[in-house]
Design a protein around this motif. Structure first.
Motif, PDB file in Angstrom:
ATOM      1  N   ILE A  24       9.453  -1.072  13.029  1.00 16.16           N
ATOM      2  CA  ILE A  24      10.320  -0.882  11.865  1.00 16.16           C
ATOM      3  C   ILE A  24       9.553  -0.064  10.821  1.00 16.16           C
ATOM      4  CG2 ILE A  24      11.572  -2.026  10.015  1.00 16.16           C
ATOM      5  CD1 ILE A  24      11.840  -4.430  11.809  1.00 16.16           C
ATOM      6  N   ILE A  25       8.280  -0.401  10.654  1.00 16.84           N
ATOM      7  CA  ILE A  25       7.400   0.331   9.731  1.00 16.84           C
ATOM      8  C   ILE A  25       6.229   0.838  10.569  1.00 16.84           C
ATOM      9  CG2 ILE A  25       5.882   0.097   7.728  1.00 16.84           C
ATOM     10  CD1 ILE A  25       8.547  -0.466   6.771  1.00 16.84           C
ATOM     11  N   ASN A  26       5.964   2.146  10.511  1.00 13.45           N
ATOM     12  CA  ASN A  26       4.872   2.670  11.337  1.00 13.45           C
ATOM     13  C   ASN A  26       3.712   3.154  10.486  1.00 13.45           C
ATOM     14  OD1 ASN A  26       7.319   2.819  12.885  1.00 13.45           O
ATOM     15  ND2 ASN A  26       7.463   4.945  12.195  1.00 13.45           N
ATOM     16  N   GLY A  27       2.929   2.228   9.985  1.00 12.50           N
ATOM     17  CA  GLY A  27       1.693   2.632   9.327  1.00 12.50           C
ATOM     18  C   GLY A  27       1.910   3.243   7.966  1.00 12.50           C
ATOM     19  N   ILE A  28       2.124   2.413   6.956  1.00 14.73           N
ATOM     20  CA  ILE A  28       2.362   2.933   5.604  1.00 14.73           C
ATOM     21  C   ILE A  28       1.247   2.481   4.678  1.00 14.73           C
ATOM     22  CG2 ILE A  28       3.836   2.480   3.592  1.00 14.73           C
ATOM     23  CD1 ILE A  28       6.156   3.267   5.185  1.00 14.73           C
ATOM     24  N   ASP A  29       0.797   3.378   3.818  1.00 11.74           N
ATOM     25  CA  ASP A  29      -0.167   3.053   2.765  1.00 11.74           C
ATOM     26  C   ASP A  29       0.578   3.007   1.439  1.00 11.74           C
ATOM     27  OD1 ASP A  29      -2.034   3.257   4.709  1.00 11.74           O
ATOM     28  OD2 ASP A  29      -2.675   5.294   4.157  1.00 11.74           O
ATOM     29  N   LEU A  30       0.122   2.115   0.566  1.00 12.07           N
ATOM     30  CA  LEU A  30       0.795   2.019  -0.731  1.00 12.07           C
ATOM     31  C   LEU A  30      -0.200   1.476  -1.745  1.00 12.07           C
ATOM     32  CD1 LEU A  30       4.338   0.573  -1.251  1.00 12.07           C
ATOM     33  CD2 LEU A  30       2.507  -0.209  -2.707  1.00 12.07           C
ATOM     34  N   ASP A  31      -0.253   2.082  -2.927  1.00 12.26           N
ATOM     35  CA  ASP A  31      -1.071   1.566  -4.021  1.00 12.26           C
ATOM     36  C   ASP A  31      -0.206   1.390  -5.241  1.00 12.26           C
ATOM     37  OD1 ASP A  31      -3.872   1.464  -3.142  1.00 12.26           O
ATOM     38  OD2 ASP A  31      -3.499   3.589  -2.675  1.00 12.26           O
ATOM     39  N   LEU A  32      -0.427   0.283  -5.938  1.00  4.60           N
ATOM     40  CA  LEU A  32       0.347   0.057  -7.158  1.00  4.60           C
ATOM     41  C   LEU A  32      -0.591  -0.534  -8.196  1.00  4.60           C
ATOM     42  CD1 LEU A  32       3.191   0.035  -8.454  1.00  4.60           C
ATOM     43  CD2 LEU A  32       3.397  -2.309  -7.663  1.00  4.60           C
ATOM     44  N   ASN A  33      -0.695   0.147  -9.357  1.00  2.49           N
ATOM     45  CA  ASN A  33      -1.552  -0.363 -10.422  1.00  2.49           C
ATOM     46  C   ASN A  33      -0.787  -1.324 -11.312  1.00  2.49           C
ATOM     47  OD1 ASN A  33      -3.791   1.152  -9.639  1.00  2.49           O
ATOM     48  ND2 ASN A  33      -2.952   2.976 -10.673  1.00  2.49           N
ATOM     49  N   ARG A  34      -1.535  -2.110 -12.045  1.00  2.45           N
ATOM     50  CA  ARG A  34      -0.922  -3.047 -12.986  1.00  2.45           C
ATOM     51  C   ARG A  34       0.002  -2.307 -13.940  1.00  2.45           C
ATOM     52  NH1 ARG A  34      -2.946  -8.062 -13.235  1.00  2.45           N
ATOM     53  NH2 ARG A  34      -4.739  -8.383 -11.875  1.00  2.45           N
ATOM     54  N   GLY A  35       1.168  -2.878 -14.175  1.00  2.38           N
ATOM     55  CA  GLY A  35       2.086  -2.326 -15.163  1.00  2.38           C
ATOM     56  C   GLY A  35       2.887  -1.131 -14.684  1.00  2.38           C
ATOM     57  N   MET A 170      10.953 -13.693 -13.804  1.00  2.00           N
ATOM     58  CA  MET A 170      10.010 -13.587 -14.914  1.00  2.00           C
ATOM     59  C   MET A 170       9.432 -14.936 -15.328  1.00  2.00           C
ATOM     60  SD  MET A 170       9.137 -10.843 -16.335  1.00  2.00           S
ATOM     61  CE  MET A 170       9.428  -9.106 -16.081  1.00  2.00           C
ATOM     62  N   SER A 171      10.025 -16.024 -14.805  1.00  2.00           N
ATOM     63  CA  SER A 171       9.757 -17.343 -15.377  1.00  2.00           C
ATOM     64  C   SER A 171       8.278 -17.699 -15.381  1.00  2.00           C
ATOM     65  CB  SER A 171      10.552 -18.410 -14.630  1.00  2.00           C
ATOM     66  OG  SER A 171      10.144 -18.432 -13.281  1.00  2.00           O
ATOM     67  N   CYS A 172       7.495 -17.251 -14.397  1.00  2.00           N
ATOM     68  CA  CYS A 172       6.061 -17.560 -14.382  1.00  2.00           C
ATOM     69  C   CYS A 172       5.236 -16.399 -14.911  1.00  2.00           C
ATOM     70  CB  CYS A 172       5.601 -17.903 -12.974  1.00  2.00           C
ATOM     71  SG  CYS A 172       6.238 -19.442 -12.344  1.00  2.00           S
ATOM     72  N   ARG A 173       5.888 -15.402 -15.487  1.00  2.00           N
ATOM     73  CA  ARG A 173       5.215 -14.174 -15.928  1.00  2.00           C
ATOM     74  C   ARG A 173       4.350 -13.608 -14.799  1.00  2.00           C
ATOM     75  NH1 ARG A 173       8.231 -15.558 -19.010  1.00  2.00           N
ATOM     76  NH2 ARG A 173       8.172 -15.723 -21.256  1.00  2.00           N
ATOM     77  N   PRO A 174       4.980 -13.153 -13.739  1.00  2.00           N
ATOM     78  CA  PRO A 174       4.211 -12.665 -12.593  1.00  2.00           C
ATOM     79  C   PRO A 174       3.567 -11.318 -12.891  1.00  2.00           C
ATOM     80  CG  PRO A 174       6.519 -12.230 -12.270  1.00  2.00           C
ATOM     81  CD  PRO A 174       6.421 -13.000 -13.555  1.00  2.00           C
ATOM     82  N   ASP A 175       2.602 -10.945 -12.046  1.00  2.40           N
ATOM     83  CA  ASP A 175       1.983  -9.628 -12.172  1.00  2.40           C
ATOM     84  C   ASP A 175       2.836  -8.566 -11.499  1.00  2.40           C
ATOM     85  OD1 ASP A 175      -0.460 -10.609 -13.380  1.00  2.40           O
ATOM     86  OD2 ASP A 175      -0.778 -11.564 -11.423  1.00  2.40           O
TER      87      ASP A 175
END
Lengths: 548, 389, 330
Positions: A24-35, A170-175
């Protein structure tokens, strides 16, 4: 450079079908910074939702992660124990599902479900969380924020539920929050307020988010960066403005170009022309509830009339009246100047032949047990009396007309066709009757954009070649822009405004038309911001509709 | 009371064993044991204990004759089903080969048994050594064919109290019991299916009338209703016992057709709302075209599955009626009546296991067929629901 | 929004109406007998005068509609008529005992049957619910597959097959329990339970299989719903997901499963009572059918149907009450 909040490397996911594992997914890279907010876009089958869930270390039943890593804030999730994942889910990573109505538990009140996460994760006490929930409801501009939480899910409308679900996330203020197509099931005017609310609250708490959608214009409003997926592979990734203005890949360019398809305007209708179909003062009811109030409009030869409205506006009911499935209580349907019997059972074979219909769901519109040749051949035989080789030749002509190779498709079953091909068969079946007038009921709304564009182009070409008259029922203004000549706007069973397309898309409008037109997201990343400023914060969506 | 203590004790011991098993497993590392729940570990231990107990009974307990038979039968059938499936994968046209390739063992077992029963039922006259009504002088022969033990090789399963060969009656039972149940189901389907589709397509007052009638008939438990009507039928039939069998077929067919009606109406109702039906209606097609060309082809799969389930139900109802003495009438051989007539033999289990097995053979013949049909239907249903996903 | 009380009242009226129509159906069925009761009692060789006398005694000279309402009216007062068999017997011995009425014969038998059904339900309901939920939680595991084969086999077997297998193993080969369930009114509870255990176990096997499969299907259906996935994604413990999120919504389907199977017991009880010679209403019914004791057949039929309708009605009501959409209207 600090460590990214979410780091996915070489992720491969497989799904089980027919006893074998298919990727279904063939090798994906992903980066996500805070905010940051990352938009994931792609057509159906691109693996967006699977990737979104995998970012939480979660796979649905029948799927498995076969390779790669998912690291959240330095914690590896792929091989983590259930307890480690549970401590993160809901508390530091939250999820907003596509259908809020189905994702809220019907047995508990909203606030009980809201406080459950914080209490179970030991973030807040029940009382604190309850007060916080009400505060969040207010921030998300939910009406009656003080007591809406004490209702059960079925007592709250779809757009409000979607906002309540965002509050719950949002209830636990997630990252990090994963938004999985949160506005897909909503009407355009409702979509705006949900989009605005989500964007504000994500900015306010500086939460990182992954926003999954198939709608480019929506993702342009929400995301800082966009990643385009195609069948489990990444096509490209760039920040939103670069992506919109200068896509590098062919596929992305074609996605972008879809929205620009538009037919040239037609000459004005001659003054003495007789309308092909004329709706004259139709009032119709299901049992005791009146759903159409005195509807009148005309449709002229070789032109397309778009009937536009949101769900519940009665636009499909108009089609049922024209076809004779729902005889109106008063008023008449005229075909070439003569009134048709109200009930289809009383119409002659020729009258039935002249009005054909193309349906929204090609899956339910084609008999799954009949071959394409039988499906198209039946009206050919039934109306035109062609049999044997003549019938076959005619069916092959029709298949050529809809750009499907007769040799390949004649003996196939609908289940062996793709969605767009099925919709083409639906068109061919309507054409087989050689009608003058065709009703297209949301024919592209179940299709991916590229496929939908192909269908619209085909319809336009057929109209030019055969001189057909279309009535296009749609909620999607992009479709209207693409192929309509005239436009009828409906709301609550009444015609709000009607006229030529140019005239309708240019101001001044009836306030509802205005709301409808302005609510359609545009590809400009600043569109939502500008619109909100224009309307004022209190004057969007529900509130605006209520004032009219 | 002591039994309860025993059970609780065993469960506690198994949980303990499971905990130890998991603890030892965790020492080796690896995620399998780390994420294992105690319930799963208990399950492994329970399976281990059951297998152990079975092996012990099979090899070391002299008296567990019936258990040994059961295990041998189970393994024998499993091997036969496996071979049958292997055969199906390599013989016949491509379509059936593909079917056999995806088939679970239970389903191929079911198909095999159904085929065997069909052959027995059709060729009963050729297979059975004697006639079903043939009376011999040797009364109450014991099964086994051992003369010293009161048997006769000509009658492998012995004879009953008036001297009829039990093996032949068992084989003829296939013809009578299965044949009658099949005929009944077919009638029930023709009746219920036709009315159900008519109600779904036409709707309106016909639908209302039929549905309310069916509601009322279904409010009476079917076996009870059948018994009530059989009382009356037996009065009508008087001394003509054959006529009673015909009445029974009609009565059960009518009672069962209510269930078929419900299903046909529901399935038909789901299809009627489809857009392709609307398209056909708007084309101006007639009722017969709609039912036979548009609706029926799409209703075949659920109807076929229902046919299997209905057949089982009818078969069990007839067997129960016969067992209660008001079903298929002598001299026709049928399994339900045989179970009742032979039931006292079960008390000889300790002295002559084979004799005690006789009533179980007749009852087992009923159970085996219904189990087989159910396995096939279960597979069909799973296959069709899997396709939807 | 329609209020819950209104729906409940509607169902109640519908249930009573169904019962009423069912009683008509039973009455009509019985009146389709060739000749009539009088002929049936006295047999073929009776003199016309005797037949006429009995006719008058039983009110058979009245038109059917009047007879129906007389029968219904008496039945509502607990008078179900007099039993032919007992009447014959009484005539033969010349005694006029109270046992000639149908009601007097049914009453103790009915209590026995209820006892049997009660013992069965007490074993079957908890066992099958637990097993069904386990099968759903561990679906497609080895446990689930084995359970599937066992339940399918046990559903498919006729009750008497299971009964004789149990008799073989638990009464004949290992004499743990009695194979005949003769019950007297002066027995202690323990003795009664011991005598009832074997028929109850037979019924339990059948009913448990049914209930377990239905519970499994209902729970799997439920676990596939998006709000359960949402609960998991909120990081809740598996126990909390089940107890707090799945269970409140599982009530309606589970109640339905229980009621349907208790209704199924009504039919199952007939065969099992005959196998074990258990003095319940089922055996009485079968005996009455064999000797064509019409008033008895009629009464038993009515009782079975009433119980069946009552169970379906309660299932309906309970699942309506457990639906939050109806409990908290908009």
């Amino acid at each position: 450079m600090t460590q990214p909040l979410l780091k996915i490397r070489g992720l491969k996911i497989e799904g089980r079908s027919d006893e074998t594992w298919t990727p279904i997914i063939n090798g994906i890279d992903l980066d996500l910074n805070r905010g940051d907010v990352l938009g994931l876009i792609g057509e159906s089958g691109a693996g967006k939702s699977t990737l979104g869930l995998a970012a939480m270390g979660f796979t649905r039943d029948g799927c498995r992660i076969s390779a790669g890593s998912v690291e959240f804030d330095g914690i590896e999730l792929v091989n983590a124990s259930a307890a480690v994942k549970r401590a993160l889910l809901g508390k530091r990573i939250a999820y907003v599902a596509q259908s809020a109505a189905a994702s809220f538990n019907p047995a508990h009140r909203l606030i009980d479900q809201h406080t459950e996460g914080p209490v179970q994760h030991g973030v807040m006490s029940r009382a604190e969380s309850e007060a916080d929930g009400i505060e969040l409801y207010r921030k998300l501009r939910l009406p009656n924020a003080d007591d809406i939480g004490f209702r059960y899910p079925h007592q709250v409308s779809g757009g409000q539920l979607q906002r309540a679900m965002t509050a719950m996330a949002m209830s636990c203020r997630p990252d990090l929050i994963i938004f999985d197509e949160p506005t897909t099931a909503l009407d355009v005017t409702t979509q705006i307020e949900v989009l605005a609310a989500i964007r504000d609250i994500v900015q306010q708490f500086d939460t990182a988010a992954v926003y999954i959608t198939h709608d480019l214009a929506v993702v342009a409003q929400m995301a800082d960066r966009i990643k385009v997926l195609l069948q489990g592979d990444e096509v490209e990734e760039a920040d939103t403005r670069t992506m919109l203005s200068a896509p590098t890949e062919e596929y992305t360019k074609s996605l972008w170009a879809v929205r620009r398809f538009q037919r040239p305007a037609k000459p004005a209708i001659p003054a003495d022309a007789t309308p092909v179909v004329s709706v004259r003062g139709i009032t119709a009811a299901y049992a005791a509830t009146t759903v159409l109030h005195d509807i009148s409009f005309d449709m002229y030869a070789g032109r397309t009339v778009a009937v536009v409205g949101e769900s519940g506006s009665g636009k499909s009911t108009v089609a049922r009246c024209i076809t004779g499935l729902l005889p109106p209580k008063s008023g008449a349907i005229e075909f070439m100047g003569t009134a048709l019997p109200a009930d289809y059972r009383k119409r002659s074979k020729d009258q039935l032949r002249q009005i054909q219909m193309i349906y929204q769901m090609a899956d339910t519109a084609l008999n799954p047990r009949k071959t394409i040749g039988q499906i198209i051949g039946r009206p050919v035989e039934f109306y035109l009396g062609l049999k044997g080789a003549k019938r076959r030749a005619r069916v092959e002509d029709l298949l050529n007309l809809i750009e499907l190779e007769p040799k390949i498709y004649f003996d196939r079953l609908p289940s062996e066709l793709s969605g767009g091909q099925k919709q083409r068969i639906g068109i061919a079946r309507a054409l087989a009757a050689e009608p003058q007038f065709i009703i297209c009921d949301e024919v592209t709304s179940a299709l991916d954009q590229l496929v939908a564009e192909g269908i619209l182009k085909l319809l336009a070409r057929l109209q030019d070649e055969l001189g057909l008259t279309y009535m296009v029922i749609t909620h999607d203004l992009a479709t209207v822009r693409a192929i309509a000549d005239e436009m009828v706007v409906m709301k609550d069973g009444r015609v709000v405004e009607q006229g030529g397309k140019e005239q309708m898309f240019a101001p001044p409008h009836h306030p509802y038309t205005d709301l409808l037109l302005s609510s359609v997201p545009e590809m400009d990343p600043d569109w939502l911001t500008c619109l909100l400023e224009e309307r004022g914060v209190d004057n969007i969506g529900d509130a605006a509709v209520g004032k009219m | 009371m002591t039994m309860l203590v025993w059970i609780v004790g065993c469960v506690a011991a198994l949980i303990g064993a499971g905990w130890v098993f998991r603890f030892i497993g965790r020492l080796t590392g690896g995620t399998v044991f780390r994420d294992m729940e105690i319930a799963t570990a208990f399950g492994y231990m329970l399976a281990l204990a059951s297998v152990g107990l079975g092996v012990w009974l099979f090899f070391f307990v002299e008296a567990a004759v019936f258990f040994r038979w059961a295990v041998q039968g189970f393994i024998g059938f499993a091997i036969a089903a496996f071979l049958f499936r292997l055969l199906g994968r390599h013989l016949g046209p491509n379509s059936t080969r593909r079917l056999f390739r995806q088939m679970p063992l239970t389903a191929s077992f079911g198909i095999m048994i159904v085929l065997i029963y069909a052959i027995l039922a059709i060729f009963a006259g050729a297979i059975a050594p004697h006639g079903q009504e043939e009376v011999f002088a040797q009364v109450n022969l014991l099964p086994g064919g051992n003369v010293a033990m009161g048997g006769d090789p000509a009658f492998p399963l012995g004879t009953d109290q008036i001297g009829r060969d039990l093996l032949s009656r068992l084989i003829y039972g296939a013809q009578n019991t299965v044949g009658i149940a099949f005929a009944t189901t077919v009638i029930a389907f023709l009746l219920g299916g036709t009315l159900g589709f008519l109600a779904a397509t036409l709707g309106g007052w016909l639908d209302q009338l039929l549905s309310r009638m069916v509601d009322v008939l279904m409010a009476i438990p079917s076996l009870i209703f059948a018994l009530l009507l059989m009382t009356i039928a037996s009065a009508w039939a008087g001394s003509q016992q054959q006529l009673l069998t015909v009445y029974m077929i009609l009565i059960i067919a009518v009672i069962d057709s209510t269930r078929v009606y419900r299903l046909a109406r529901a399935v038909g109702g789901n299809i009627v709302v489809m857009d392709y039906i609307e398209a056909a209606k708007l084309r101006g097609e007639g009722l017969l075209y709609l039912i036979f060309k548009e609706i029926l082809p799409n209703a075949m799969a659920p109807l076929l599955a229902e046919f299997g389930l209905r057949f089982c139900f009818v078969f069990l109802t007839i067997a129960s009626l016969s067992f209660l003495g008001v079903g298929i009438q002598p001299p026709l051989a049928d399994w339900g009546t045989m179970v009742r007539d032979l039931s006292q033999f079960i008390n000889f289990a300790a002295f002559s296991p084979l004799t005690a097995a006789l009533p179980l053979m007749a009852a087992g013949a009923i159970a085996l067929l219904t189990v087989a049909v159910n396995f096939v239907v279960d597979w069909m249903l799973q296959k069709s629901s899997g396709l939807k996903e | 929004m329609v209020s819950v009380t209104r729906i409940v009242l509607q169902r109640l009226v519908l249930g009573l109406l169904t019962l009423f129509v069912v009683s008509i159906v039973i009455f009509i069925a019985v009146n389709m007998l060739p000749g009539d009761f009088a002929q049936a009692i006295l047999g073929q060789g009776a003199t016309p005068e005797a037949v006429e006398a009995i006719r008058r005694d039983l009110g058979l000279d009245q038109p059917p509609v009047i007879r129906y309402f007389q029968w219904l009216g008496r039945a509502l007062q607990g008078d179900l008529g007099s039993s032919f068999a007992q009447a014959n017997f009484a005539n033969f011995t010349g005694t006029e005992s109270g046992a000639t009425t149908v009601a007097a014969q049914i009453a103790p038998r009915f209590a026995n049957t209820m006892f049997l059904a009660g013992v069965t339900a007490a074993i079957a309901v908890p066992v099958s619910l637990v097993l069904g939920i386990l099968a759903a939680l561990y679906r497609n595991s080895a446990f689930d597959r084995v359970a599937n084969i066992f339940t399918l086999s046990s559903i498919s077997s006729p009750e008497f097959f299971l009964a004789y297998v149990l008799i073989l193993f638990l009464a004949v080969l290992n004499p743990l329990l009695p194979s005949l369930s003769n019950i007297y009114s002066d027995m202690t509870l323990g003795q009664r339970v011991e005598r009832t255990l074997l028929p109850a176990l037979t019924l339990t096997l059948v009913v448990t299989a049914h209930m377990m499969r239905m519970t499994r299907a209902a729970i799997i259906n439920l676990l596939a719903s998006p709000y359960i996935e949402m609960a998991r994604l909120k990081g809740l413990s598996p126990l909390r997901v089940i107890v707090h999120h799945a269970l409140p919504n599982a009530l309606a389907p589970i109640i339905n499963v229980i009621a349907l199977n208790l209704a199924y017991l009504i039919t199952g009880v007939v065969v099992v009572e005959v196998v074990f010679v258990y003095p319940g209403i089922g055996q009485l019914f079968v005996d009455a059918v064999k000797i064509r004791d019409i008033p008895m057949v009629q009464a038993c039929c009515l009782i079975f149907a009433a119980a069946y309708i009552l169970l379906n009605f309660s299932a309906d009501i309970l699942s309506i009450l457990s639906n939050p959409r109806l409990r908290h209207p908009k």
